[in-house]
Design a protein around this motif. Sequence first.
Motif, mmCIF file in Angstrom:
data_model
loop_
_atom_site.group_PDB
_atom_site.id
_atom_site.type_symbol
_atom_site.label_atom_id
_atom_site.label_comp_id
_atom_site.label_asym_id
_atom_site.label_seq_id
_atom_site.Cartn_x
_atom_site.Cartn_y
_atom_site.Cartn_z
ATOM 1 N N LEU A 119 0.861 -1.186 0.000
ATOM 2 C CA LEU A 119 0.000 0.000 0.000
ATOM 3 C C LEU A 119 0.896 1.233 0.000
ATOM 4 C CD1 LEU A 119 -2.843 1.266 0.144
ATOM 5 C CD2 LEU A 119 -2.593 1.285 2.628
ATOM 6 N N TRP A 139 -1.411 1.331 -5.003
ATOM 7 C CA TRP A 139 -0.729 0.086 -4.690
ATOM 8 C C TRP A 139 0.542 -0.027 -5.524
ATOM 9 C CZ3 TRP A 139 -2.885 -2.551 -0.753
ATOM 10 C CH2 TRP A 139 -4.220 -2.271 -0.447
ATOM 11 N N MET A 145 -2.430 -5.272 -4.504
ATOM 12 C CA MET A 145 -3.839 -4.942 -4.314
ATOM 13 C C MET A 145 -4.637 -6.213 -4.012
ATOM 14 S SD MET A 145 -6.589 -3.178 -6.932
ATOM 15 C CE MET A 145 -6.702 -4.637 -7.971
#
Length: 199
Positions: A119, A139, A145
């Motif tokens: 992230l 991401w 993700m």
Amino acid sequence: MKTRTLNETIELSSRAIAATIVAVLGVILSGCGSDSGGTAPATSAPECTGGVLEADLHAEPLSGPGVDPETGKLRPPPEGSSYTISATYGIPQPGDAVREKYVQYFGAIQAQLASQPGLVAIQLAQSPSCGSGRTLAVWASTDDMYGFVMSPAHLAAMDAVNELVEPNYAVTHWEAASTDEITQEEAVRRIKAKEALAR
């Protein structure tokens, strides 16, 4: 307990990234009235959809490890690569029951996002007039993700999203080699195009 495969989860694209919708409910629900009082926004208005940018949308700055603390700007992806961007739109279902369920899921989601590998940044936004919320998550890769999509906190939120969010919620994701493509306006454009294809 049913175990999902990655392919089964990807097929649930209308609910993918549901946990970020649940995360933004915290911002929205803090300003909503309960069943016993308060006024609800006119969510049935045609401009209150994922494909229309709300005039009063207030977006927090992007935050996360990929944001330069000196400038507040998102660092570009490494040369020759791109980020994966996920975007969500939703309006919470009304009532105290939603608020209680939200509290149940939010702690786990918040903890998951805080330690989620890959992230880069996240942004939460809300519209008081529509009672809606939007998220933008950046991401490092599509695999990162989907690592979040398959996490226990996210899977639990996927199972509950229909109870927490009005049926007109929307999600999308795309690749971006430039930070110029990582905006709420771009997310709205992509959601609108997706909605047009679904008609």
